[in-house]
Motif scaffolding. Structure first.
Motif, mmCIF file in Angstrom:
data_model
loop_
_atom_site.group_PDB
_atom_site.id
_atom_site.type_symbol
_atom_site.label_atom_id
_atom_site.label_comp_id
_atom_site.label_asym_id
_atom_site.label_seq_id
_atom_site.Cartn_x
_atom_site.Cartn_y
_atom_site.Cartn_z
ATOM 1 N N VAL A 20 0.843 -1.205 0.000
ATOM 2 C CA VAL A 20 0.000 0.000 0.000
ATOM 3 C C VAL A 20 0.871 1.245 0.000
ATOM 4 C CG1 VAL A 20 -1.655 1.341 1.368
ATOM 5 C CG2 VAL A 20 -1.971 -1.123 1.100
ATOM 6 N N THR A 21 1.904 1.245 0.835
ATOM 7 C CA THR A 21 2.800 2.397 0.914
ATOM 8 C C THR A 21 3.475 2.681 -0.422
ATOM 9 O OG1 THR A 21 3.273 2.020 3.265
ATOM 10 C CG2 THR A 21 4.886 3.298 2.011
ATOM 11 N N VAL A 22 4.032 1.652 -1.021
ATOM 12 C CA VAL A 22 4.769 1.826 -2.273
ATOM 13 C C VAL A 22 3.859 2.355 -3.376
ATOM 14 C CG1 VAL A 22 5.933 0.558 -4.118
ATOM 15 C CG2 VAL A 22 6.583 0.163 -1.744
ATOM 16 N N VAL A 23 2.643 1.811 -3.479
ATOM 17 C CA VAL A 23 1.705 2.264 -4.514
ATOM 18 C C VAL A 23 1.323 3.727 -4.296
ATOM 19 C CG1 VAL A 23 -0.615 1.963 -5.446
ATOM 20 C CG2 VAL A 23 0.807 -0.037 -4.998
ATOM 21 N N LEU A 24 1.041 4.102 -3.060
ATOM 22 C CA LEU A 24 0.632 5.479 -2.780
ATOM 23 C C LEU A 24 1.798 6.455 -2.943
ATOM 24 C CD1 LEU A 24 -1.758 4.975 0.273
ATOM 25 C CD2 LEU A 24 -2.371 5.535 -2.083
ATOM 26 N N TRP A 25 2.993 6.044 -2.567
ATOM 27 C CA TRP A 25 4.149 6.922 -2.777
ATOM 28 C C TRP A 25 4.438 7.109 -4.265
ATOM 29 C CZ3 TRP A 25 8.135 5.130 1.501
ATOM 30 C CH2 TRP A 25 7.723 5.658 2.731
ATOM 31 N N ALA A 26 4.230 6.062 -5.037
ATOM 32 C CA ALA A 26 4.416 6.196 -6.481
ATOM 33 C C ALA A 26 3.387 7.159 -7.070
ATOM 34 C CB ALA A 26 4.308 4.823 -7.147
#
Length: 313
Positions: A20-26
């Motif tokens: 979730v973090t990686v997708v939202l940071w992207a």
């Protein structure tokens, strides 16, 4: 069918939170392109932090989280200063001085610094698969960066600012890890965000002026950055970080460049070239390698735990 062991369940939840973090940071990179064109670096950082602080503070009140224990405050304060505050402003400023490819190249030394600091200060293990995966992912990040570089769009100041951003990011992550041993992920994220917002208060005048002139689209992107890529993404990050090493979490963020390429393609119509796609594939492959385990480790994790005897001594 047997239920997953508590250890395996924790690993799956941590992996889900990290995803979730990686997708939202992207996705944040796409939003920053819109908001950053109408908000100055300090104003954008402060606006994002204020929105995030309001959301996180409201959740803390509903959940009655209370103040973090005293032992957690050093890590919260350092991560708030270095990551939430300093990193946000310096990165926004740096990306105005250099092209996106150069910024991605320099900032992506962050996970390497996290691994080195984590091993030195936190005693994080450095297994060969983690090192190999990080090497592959960094090669992918370099490839993506070179393919996106506009040629002649870089400045010494911009490179230095992006380097400082990487250092702030790494220091903030390593400082946050011990705090998560004393406070919840929500508490660490909320109060780290508040510390960052206080640090950025000198930009309040710029924020008011920029908000008065900005388009609705830019302002909505700023709100999105505060609610999703900060409040939600940093909380899921802290949840995952509390359940794994700083080095492993840092390596996971190498998936961001690949996702940015995909999202820019879908949302902005920016068709990536073959070199960019190859670099993105390397980033994802490196993350897969760094997060994998040897066969013996998988066997040990999958083995049923011996039942505790019910007889009293």
């Amino acid at each position: 069918m047997m239920n997953a062991s508590p250890t395996r369940r924790t690993e799956l939840l941590a992996a889900g939170a990290a995803t979730v973090t990686v997708v939202l940071w992207a996705s944040a990179f796409v939003s920053i392109r819109s908001a950053g064109s109408e908000y100055s670096p300090g104003a954008l950082a402060l606006g994002r932090l204020l929105v995030g602080a309001v959301v996180l503070g409201g959740i803390c009140l509903v959940r009655r989280e209370g103040l973090p224990p005293r032992a957690a405050w050093p890590g919260i304060a350092i991560s708030g200063l270095l990551w939430f505050g300093f990193y946000s402003v310096v990165l926004n400023w740096g990306e105005q001085q250099v092209d996106a490819g150069t910024a991605a190249l320099v900032v992506n030394i962050g996970p390497i610094l996290i691994a080195l600091l984590g091993a030195r200060l936190l005693g994080d293990p450095m297994p060969p698969r983690l090192l190999a995966g990080m090497a592959v992912s960094f090669a992918g990040a370099v490839t993506v960066g070179l393919s996106m570089s506009g040629g002649g769009g870089s400045s010494v100041l911009g490179v230095v600012l992006c380097l400082l951003a990487a250092v702030g990011y790494a220091g903030g992550v390593v400082a946050q890890k011990p705090a998560l041993g004393h406070a919840s992920a929500l508490q660490v994220t909320t109060y780290g965000c508040l510390v960052g917002a206080v640090l950025c208060l000198p930009f309040a005048g710029q924020l008011i002026g920029d908000a008065a002139d900005a388009s609705l689209s830019a302002t909505l992107n700023l709100v999105y950055l505060g609610v999703f890529s900060l409040a939600l993404a940093f909380t899921t990050w802290a949840y995952a970080l509390a359940r794994t090493t700083a080095s492993s979490m840092g390596a996971t963020t190498y998936a961001v460049p690949a996702l940015v390429v995909l999202m820019s393609w879908l949302a902005l119509g920016e068709v990536p070239g073959p070199l960019t796609l190859a670099g993105g594939a390397l980033c994802l492959a490196g993350v897969a390698v760094s997060r994998s385990r040897t066969r013996s480790a998988r066997v040990v994790a999958a083995a049923p735990q011996p039942e505790q005897t019910r007889e009293s001594a």
